[in-house]
Design an enzyme around this catalytic site. Sequence first.
Site, PDB file in Angstrom:
ATOM      1  N   VAL A  64       0.813  -1.219   0.000  1.00 20.35           N
ATOM      2  CA  VAL A  64       0.000   0.000   0.000  1.00 20.35           C
ATOM      3  C   VAL A  64       0.845   1.267   0.000  1.00 20.35           C
ATOM      4  O   VAL A  64       0.298   2.372   0.008  1.00 20.35           O
ATOM      5  CB  VAL A  64      -0.962   0.018   1.200  1.00 20.35           C
ATOM      6  CG1 VAL A  64      -1.958  -1.120   1.106  1.00 20.35           C
ATOM      7  CG2 VAL A  64      -0.199  -0.046   2.526  1.00 20.35           C
ATOM      8  N   TYR A 156       8.407   8.601  11.853  1.00 20.42           N
ATOM      9  CA  TYR A 156       7.181   7.843  12.119  1.00 20.42           C
ATOM     10  C   TYR A 156       6.111   8.719  12.765  1.00 20.42           C
ATOM     11  O   TYR A 156       4.965   8.779  12.296  1.00 20.42           O
ATOM     12  CB  TYR A 156       7.517   6.662  13.027  1.00 20.42           C
ATOM     13  CG  TYR A 156       6.336   5.862  13.501  1.00 20.42           C
ATOM     14  CD1 TYR A 156       5.630   5.026  12.637  1.00 20.42           C
ATOM     15  CD2 TYR A 156       5.930   5.909  14.831  1.00 20.42           C
ATOM     16  CE1 TYR A 156       4.552   4.280  13.085  1.00 20.42           C
ATOM     17  CE2 TYR A 156       4.861   5.166  15.286  1.00 20.42           C
ATOM     18  CZ  TYR A 156       4.174   4.352  14.412  1.00 20.42           C
ATOM     19  OH  TYR A 156       3.098   3.612  14.863  1.00 20.42           O
ATOM     20  N   ALA A 159       4.695  11.428  10.451  1.00 22.80           N
ATOM     21  CA  ALA A 159       3.739  10.876   9.484  1.00 22.80           C
ATOM     22  C   ALA A 159       2.411  10.576  10.153  1.00 22.80           C
ATOM     23  O   ALA A 159       1.328  10.820   9.575  1.00 22.80           O
ATOM     24  CB  ALA A 159       4.316   9.617   8.845  1.00 22.80           C
TER      25      ALA A 159
END
Length: 258
Positions: A64, A156, A159
């Site tokens: 994805v 991380y 995001a």
Amino acid sequence: MTTIENEPETRELAGKRALVTGGSRGIGAAVVRRLLHAGAEVLTTARSATSTVPDGAAFVQADVRTRAGAEALAAAAREALGGVDILVHNAGGARPHQDASAIPDEEWQDALDLNYLAAVRLDALLAPEMRERCSGRIVHVSSAAVLTPIGPFLHYTAAKAALENYSKGLALELAPFGIRVNTVSPGRVATPGGEATREEWARLAGGPAQVNADDTTPLGRDGRPEDIAEAVLFLVSDRASWLTGSNVIVDGGEFPRG
């Protein structure tokens, strides 16, 4: 929250079709099992072929992180399920670094693609069909670590912070069409992937690999994947029919609020 084995089989999602990304292990697998237990038909996905998909779920291999991967997954979901009523974005993750300056450009981009843009792309592909039906449920899995971002994981948490902002805006946009969009933010959850990440972080920091949950979590234990799955089930059920644009933090009270 209790484990699936102690829950009555309510079948409250009977007739619903669910797509769960990253559902072959850990939190994602627990979400898949919980939705199946509640009566939903479930398709899940992972980047590589796996034998750990929960019994009863359909599986398709997909990455994805790319637009092409999202398009292939959306097409597979339409073919396997005939449409999607419930969309749970669980795919995510990133490896820690010594500090923020040590994170290479390609890993910043990969973190954005996996933890943020994957959801944006798949929502854009499947939400229009929900709008036509004037019904749908979308849950984005973020992280309570967004509340206290630190350098080694900044790609991380940045995001995930973008994901939370996007989720709120999407919820407001889709609410008039009967589509609810919410976020779940887990704290420290005991999964093999989570343990491996914490051990790598400890190695980089030169500290102990394990931290006692009694010392960091007011409720005195690590979370279980089922704790997060129960929150997801609630959000996609009719019990949360007046809840959209929310971020449910499931962390045992560990992270500071506001």
